[in-house]
Enzyme design. Structure first.
Site, short mmCIF file in Angstrom:
data_model
loop_
_atom_site.label_atom_id
_atom_site.label_comp_id
_atom_site.label_asym_id
_atom_site.label_seq_id
_atom_site.Cartn_x
_atom_site.Cartn_y
_atom_site.Cartn_z
N ARG A 109 -0.20 10.76 -3.96
CA ARG A 109 -0.93 9.49 -3.98
C ARG A 109 -2.38 9.78 -3.58
O ARG A 109 -2.65 10.23 -2.47
CB ARG A 109 -0.31 8.49 -3.00
N TYR B 166 2.80 2.26 10.24
CA TYR B 166 2.46 3.25 11.27
C TYR B 166 3.13 2.97 12.60
O TYR B 166 3.64 3.87 13.23
CB TYR B 166 0.94 3.30 11.47
N GLU C 41 2.16 5.12 2.74
CA GLU C 41 1.61 5.81 3.92
C GLU C 41 2.53 5.62 5.10
O GLU C 41 3.08 4.53 5.31
CB GLU C 41 0.25 5.22 4.35
N ASN D 45 -5.99 -0.79 -1.75
CA ASN D 45 -5.34 -0.29 -0.55
C ASN D 45 -5.55 -1.22 0.63
O ASN D 45 -6.70 -1.55 0.96
CB ASN D 45 -5.91 1.09 -0.19
N GLU D 46 -4.47 -1.61 1.27
CA GLU D 46 -4.52 -2.38 2.52
C GLU D 46 -5.65 -3.41 2.56
O GLU D 46 -6.57 -3.29 3.38
CB GLU D 46 -4.69 -1.44 3.72
N HIS E 118 -9.87 2.33 -2.64
CA HIS E 118 -9.50 2.59 -1.24
C HIS E 118 -10.78 2.47 -0.39
O HIS E 118 -11.27 3.44 0.15
CB HIS E 118 -8.85 3.97 -1.12
N ASN F 184 2.60 0.46 3.68
CA ASN F 184 2.17 1.41 4.72
C ASN F 184 2.72 0.94 6.06
O ASN F 184 2.63 -0.23 6.41
CB ASN F 184 0.65 1.45 4.82
C1 NOJ Z 1 -4.52 3.41 6.49
C2 NOJ Z 1 -5.59 3.79 5.50
O1 NOJ Z 1 -5.19 3.43 4.22
C3 NOJ Z 1 -5.99 5.24 5.55
O2 NOJ Z 1 -7.19 5.36 4.84
C4 NOJ Z 1 -6.14 5.69 6.98
O3 NOJ Z 1 -6.64 6.99 7.08
C5 NOJ Z 1 -4.78 5.58 7.65
N1 NOJ Z 1 -4.38 4.20 7.66
C6 NOJ Z 1 -4.75 6.10 9.07
O4 NOJ Z 1 -5.57 5.34 9.88
#
Ligand code: NOJ
Length: 497
Positions: free
Chosen positions: A95, A327, A399, A184-185, A140, A325
């Site tokens: 990706r 985290y 992600e 993206n996000e 992005h 994504n």
């Molecule tokens: C989300 C983002 O899409 C990515 O660009 C970033 O590096 C990561 N989170 C980690 O923070």
């Protein structure tokens, strides 16, 4: 082997295979990056300036150590090494994103930079040679500066420029690319870029601009999806989706107020973008809350831009799959009483009304951008929330990752994180029946981590940013992930928790 030995070895196999969990043959494994974070070559080979170039050059104090992405990991020149690293990893897909201003230096289709187009064709051909499927994000966060000067994502017309750019990319690269991701996000871009100001372009109007940006980005996504449908789908037979994110939130206590706070936290991130796409229009509680607060605050109309009926229909159903994504997880309580509309400050944080905390027993990243905790259960919960609220669409993890010191090659904390998180998605897929078809680790390599610069790394591969060669060295986590991809199985994953 004597009989006792035989029985004993059966016992060992029995015990260890109990926790061994294998994914189906068609499950896709990959790694992710984005153009601005890796390419460098910021002003060469015809590339135009983007909003992050402008931001880092003009406001170096906004990025740790005044860093910028002028060279980054130099992937513009070293893409073959990146592809080789993906090949050795055994990745099924990569990706990555296209830089809008490398292809269109002014953001508009009247000026196409052939060198930029050739660069991406070369990357795509290199991937094809290794049988690695490209999953390509069109945008992005690196808006061409000329479009920023027109108001950026505050200007709904930027949605049309995005559609022009997307259409051009489908026609240029569509023979190679079967998985597209539009944006993206958007919540991160709209909040950090237009709300908190920590990201480019650095605006701090979270009560208004964050929602303007969300409105424009949803239109941009929908138009680009529809263009693919109308003009390219029949011939190219690809899929188009968007990448959404949320921090997962658990209620801080069992109280109703904390449960509501946790739900609102998710709605103000995943709901804000997912509801218009999967169900239609903004989530009702978001419409009501911002509408009521806006009136109490003296605005004539809601700070949340209203969609017309036509726009609601335009956006609804614009997905073939969803990129997600994840985290980390936090705990939620209300910031203020939910019914208190008086004296509430104008701002996304007050609209959302969530006070975050965390469980001190969670392992915390030593360096991270945000309070990044290793909480695998939140991953499974988020996947279930999406399946239950959005009709169980096909999902790929675009992600998931852990940040630690950039020079740490023996990154056992990342291995621990991967282990727990893959077990969690296994359970979401095979126990809960979430429609999940792949996983990308963020990131293939350490790179320009936005306002954190190069002070932390999410990579499976370390990059020596002090060397002009940007020497790449796989970390222990790279080999760990390589083993998982090869076997397609997790060694230890108990279904009991
Ligand atoms: C989300 C983002 O899409 C990515 O660009 C970033 O590096 C990561 N989170 C980690 O923070």
């Amino acid at each position: 082997m004597n009989l006792l030995g035989f029985v004993f070895s059966l016992f060992i196999i029995g015990v260890s295979s109990k926790c061994q969990r294998c994914f189906g043959e068609d499950f896709m494994w990959g790694a992710a990056t984005s153009a601005h974070q890796i390419e460098g070559a910021w002003n060469t080979s015809g590339k135009g300036e983007n909003v992050w170039d402008w931001f880092t050059h003009n406001y170096p104090e906004k990025v740790r150590n005044g860093s910028n992405a002028d060279i980054a990991t130099d992937s513009y020149n070293k893409y073959q090494e990146d592809v080789d690293l993906l090949g050795n990893l055994g990745a099924n897909f990569y990706r990555f994103s296209l830089s809008w201003s490398r292809i269109l230096p002014n953001g508009t289709t009247n000026n196409i930079n052939q060198e930029g187009v050739d660069y991406y064709l070369n990357v795509l051909k290199a991937l094809q040679e290794k049988n690695i499927t490209p999953i390509v994000t069109l945008y992005h966060w690196d808006l061409p500066i000329s479009l920023h000067e027109m108001g950026g994502w505050n200007n709904p017309l930027v949605a049309d420029y995005f559609n022009d750019y997307a259409t051009l990319c489908y026609s240029l690269f569509g023979d190679y690319v079967k998985y597209w991701l539009t944006l993206n996000e958007p919540i991160s871009q709209c909040y950090y870029g237009y709300g908190s100001g920590g990201h480019a372009p650095g605006y701090t109007e979270s009560g208004t601009m964050t929602y303007m940006c969300a409105y424009t980005q949803l239109l941009a996504h929908a138009k680009a999806y529809r263009s693919y449908n109308e003009t390219f789908r029949a011939k190219q037979n690809g899929k188009v989706g968007i990448v959404l994110v949320t921090l997962w939130y658990e209620p801080a206590t069992e109280s109703d107020a904390d449960k509501q706070a946790a739900e609102w936290a998710i709605q103000w991130a995943l709901g804000l973008f997912g509801h218009p796409i999967f169900i239609g229009n903004w989530p009702q509680m978001v419409i009501d809350r911002i509408g009521n607060l806006s009136v109490a605050q003296g605005f004539n109309t809601s700070r949340l831009p209203a969609f017309t009926e036509t726009e609601i229909e335009l956006i609804k159903g614009t997905y073939d799959y969803l990129g997600l994504n994840y985290y980390t997880t936090l705990l939620a309580s209300p910031l203020l009483d939910f019914t208190d509309y008086e004296n509430v400050t104008v701002g996304y944080g007050y609209d959302r009304n969530v006070l975050s905390s965390y469980d001190p027993s969670w392992t915390q990243s030593p360096v991270s951008w945000v309070t990044l905790f290793d909480v695998p259960a939140g991953f499974r919960a988020m996947l279930n929330w999406v399946a239950n609220n959005f009709g169980n669409p096909p999902v790929i993890i675009t992600e998931n990752g852990w940040s630690t010191y950039i020079d740490l090659l023996n990154d056992t904390d990342r291995i621990q994180y991967i282990k727990g998180h893959l077990c969690s998605i296994y359970k979401a897929k095979y126990v809960d029946k979430v429609n999940l078809f792949g996983y990308a680790h963020w990131s293939l390599m350490d790179n320009f981590e936005w306002s954190s610069g190069y002070s932390e790394g999410f990579g499976l591969v370390s990059v020596d940013f002090t060397s002009p060669n940007r020497t790449r060295t796989p970390k222990a986590s790279y080999y760990y992930y390589q083993k998982i991809i090869k076997s397609n199985c997790l060694e230890h994953c108990s279904l009991n928790n």
